[in-house]
Design an enzyme around this catalytic site. Structure first.
Site, PDB file in Angstrom:
ATOM      1  N   GLU A 173       0.882  -1.064  -0.037  1.00  0.00           N
ATOM      2  CA  GLU A 173       0.052   0.011  -0.115  1.00  0.00           C
ATOM      3  C   GLU A 173       0.849   1.304   0.128  1.00  0.00           C
ATOM      4  OE1 GLU A 173      -2.797  -0.318   3.113  1.00  0.00           O
ATOM      5  OE2 GLU A 173      -4.133  -1.466   1.888  1.00  0.00           O
ATOM      6  N   GLU A 372      -5.923  -8.260  -0.938  1.00  0.00           N
ATOM      7  CA  GLU A 372      -6.329  -8.091   0.513  1.00  0.00           C
ATOM      8  C   GLU A 372      -7.911  -7.475   0.018  1.00  0.00           C
ATOM      9  OE1 GLU A 372      -4.794  -5.318   3.082  1.00  0.00           O
ATOM     10  OE2 GLU A 372      -2.585  -5.838   2.800  1.00  0.00           O
TER      11      GLU A 372
HETATM   12  P1  P53 Z   1      -7.030  -2.676   9.596  1.00  0.00           P
HETATM   13  C1  P53 Z   1      -5.610   1.774   6.188  1.00  0.00           C
HETATM   14  C2  P53 Z   1      -6.543   2.172   5.242  1.00  0.00           C
HETATM   15  C3  P53 Z   1      -6.631   0.935   4.554  1.00  0.00           C
HETATM   16  C4  P53 Z   1      -5.793  -0.378   4.600  1.00  0.00           C
HETATM   17  O1  P53 Z   1      -6.679  -2.629   8.245  1.00  0.00           O
HETATM   18  C5  P53 Z   1      -4.979  -0.222   5.525  1.00  0.00           C
HETATM   19  C6  P53 Z   1      -4.955   0.703   6.395  1.00  0.00           C
HETATM   20  C7  P53 Z   1      -4.097   0.606   7.593  1.00  0.00           C
HETATM   21  O2  P53 Z   1      -4.886   0.171   8.481  1.00  0.00           O
HETATM   22  O3  P53 Z   1      -4.174  -1.470   5.725  1.00  0.00           O
HETATM   23  C8  P53 Z   1      -4.322  -2.527   5.029  1.00  0.00           C
HETATM   24  O4  P53 Z   1      -5.954  -3.663   9.982  1.00  0.00           O
HETATM   25  C9  P53 Z   1      -2.909  -3.477   5.356  1.00  0.00           C
HETATM   26  C10 P53 Z   1      -3.091  -4.240   6.561  1.00  0.00           C
HETATM   27  C11 P53 Z   1      -4.259  -3.996   7.372  1.00  0.00           C
HETATM   28  C12 P53 Z   1      -5.567  -4.034   6.588  1.00  0.00           C
HETATM   29  O5  P53 Z   1      -5.522  -3.282   5.471  1.00  0.00           O
HETATM   30  O6  P53 Z   1      -6.701  -1.240  10.121  1.00  0.00           O
HETATM   31  O7  P53 Z   1      -2.294  -3.798   4.018  1.00  0.00           O
HETATM   32  O8  P53 Z   1      -1.784  -4.482   7.226  1.00  0.00           O
HETATM   33  O9  P53 Z   1      -4.387  -4.866   8.364  1.00  0.00           O
HETATM   34  C13 P53 Z   1      -6.685  -3.883   7.562  1.00  0.00           C
HETATM   35  O10 P53 Z   1      -8.438  -3.031   9.931  1.00  0.00           O
END
Ligand code: P53
Length: 474
Positions: A173, A372
């Protein structure tokens, strides 16, 4: 759907391994982040402070429990497992010459376990976990020397695992830091620790991002030299930005916001800075250190595929009549009346995935990999140890359906789908355990208490069937 479609799941080392100081691992930026919750930001402390609680230190103890966890993933039918290699396990400080053999040996064991079950490891090189020493001693990615430290790390792991790993991606990201007013994104993407409202934040972000883009392009070239069969991608957070209305100014606001958030992908797939970025740097009087050799490297190291995360969409409306339409990240977005939001305020918009896949396909004409996607939600365990997570199944089903439509109706080339946090882990954004994404439940609370026992949720059996039918039966 491709016959060899890569169904699986995704995690990142710092969010599940734990064992933060075991077998020679150094402190990473994730090891100095405290726990928080929705609406409260994680603090980045100056080193590891006694008495503070750092949820990533324990993770879910995957470092020791991976044999049973991978076995559960094999039972679901995974073809691939996306994780990262914790940079500070291999180079504890980040600037050493010799790698830490005990760290390398851990990934030997992990990858052998995956391959034993026919699961291909898919590896992110840098996922929010750079060695903390590089933050303290060099100020993170603002320093050009980080390029060589990263390449030394990349070369070490490319060589070591060249026969075990085919799919790689460089920086997770990389475009989160567009939101340069958020300390969390600056620290996790680039090891930039600034004071709130630092007037230099935006310029530093562009400099750091440039060095990362050069490092990414050079890593692509290096990887292909080591093994020409490697598939090396970038990784961007795809959050489509819609205009609130058909008003032309709203359309422009959304278009300019998309440019502000996705120019990184132009550099990584087309090998050049888009003209609107060059114009922006000039107008702002930013003079990032971008050399002719850098530009040649960017051109020579374009990616094989685009890796993307997809969770939600944003909506904007024009705020000013100025021609700039500057986009300052999530704080500049408005509510979309047509979509619902999760308990953590993330919009739930399956059509946005189809939109995002088409947008990337139209702009870059490269294969796409959804690395993801998922719903962070609170789960309840019944007295007989069941987890009836029908809300998670509904979310995943709708998103897989949207992906299938993009593939079958729109003709987009999607290589695989690895939903986020296939086993419950520490949330990146909040440090919570209770924001769960998994099909495998892990018994632990937000304070690190619990048996760490693993349980299969209803979504485990549902996803197992999806994979068995190659996405036919949702
Ligand atoms: P969490 C922010 C916005 C979008 C994705 O996020 C993000 C984040 C950071 O929080 O992270 C990605 O755990 C990332 C993962 C993360 C996942 O999305 O905040 O690549 O490491 O865990 C979900 O709910």
């Amino acid at each position: 759907m491709r016959k060899d479609f890569l169904w699986g799941g995704a995690v990142a080392a710092h969010q599940l391994e734990g064992a933060w100081n075991v077998d020679g691992k150094g402190v990473s930026i994730a090891d100095v982040m405290t726990a928080a919750k929705h609406g409260v930001e994680r603090q980045i402390t100056a080193g590891v402070q006694p008495g503070a609680y750092y949820p990533n230190h324990q993770g879910i103890d995957f470092y020791h429990q991976y044999p049973t966890d991978i076995k559960l993933m094999a039972e679901m039918g995974f073809k691939t497992f996306r994780t990262s290699i914790a940079w500070s396990r291999i180079f504890p400080q980040g600037d050493e010459v010799e790698p830490n053999e005990a760290g390398l040996a851990f990934y030997d064991r992990l990858f052998a376990t995956c391959l034993k079950y026919g699961i291909q490891p898919m590896i992110t090189l840098s996922h929010f976990e750079m060695p903390y020493h590089l933050v303290e001693a060099y100020g993170g990615w603002r320093d050009r020397r980080l390029i060589d430290f990263f390449l030394h790390f990349a070369k070490t792991v490319f060589k070591r695992y060249q026969h075990q790993v085919k799919y790689w991606m460089t920086f997770n990201e990389i475009n989160n830091q567009t939101d340069y007013t958020k300390a969390f994104f600056m620290a996790t993407n680039s090891g930039l620790v600034l004071k709130p409202d630092d007037p230099q934040a935006e310029a530093l972000m562009y400099q750091a991002a440039h060095y990362e883009l050069v490092a990414s392009a050079k890593a692509v070239q290096l990887g292909h030299q080591i093994n020409s069969a490697f598939q090396i991608g970038n990784m961007i957070n795809m959050t489509p930005i819609y205009p609130l209305t058909a008003k032309p100014a709203d359309q422009l606001a959304a278009q300019k916001a998309m440019q502000t958030r996705y120019w990184y992908t132009d550099v990584q797939t087309l090998g050049t800075y888009p003209n609107y970025m060059e114009a922006y740097f000039k107008r702002q009087n930013y003079r990032p250190d971008i050399t002719a050799a850098d530009r040649a490297a960017l051109q020579a190291g374009t990616v094989d595929y685009i890796g993307l995360s997809y969770y939600n969409s944003f909506t904007v409306k024009a705020q000013t009549n100025q021609p700039e339409y500057r986009f300052l990240g999530e704080q500049a977005t408005v509510a979309n009346p047509y979509v619902q939001a999760s308990d953590w305020g993330w919009s739930v918009d399956p059509d946005g995935l189809r939109y995002g896949l088409n947008w990337l396909n139209d702009h870059y004409h490269k294969p796409l990999m959804i690395v993801e996607n998922g719903l962070g939600a609170v789960d309840q365990v019944t007295a007989d140890h069941q987890i009836h997570d029908d809300y998670r199944i509904a979310y995943l089903k709708a998103h897989i359906q949207a992906m299938k439509t993009a593939i079958e109706v729109d003709g987009v080339d999607v290589m695989g789908y690895t939903p986020w946090g296939c086993i419950d882990l520490i949330s990146a954004g909040t440090g919570q355990m209770s924001k769960r994404y998994g099909m495998i439940y892990v018994d632990q609370d937000d304070h690190g208490h619990g048996s760490l026992r693993r349980l299969k949720k209803d979504s485990f059996y549902w996803y197992q069937h999806v994979i068995a039918t190659n996405g036919q039966d949702l």
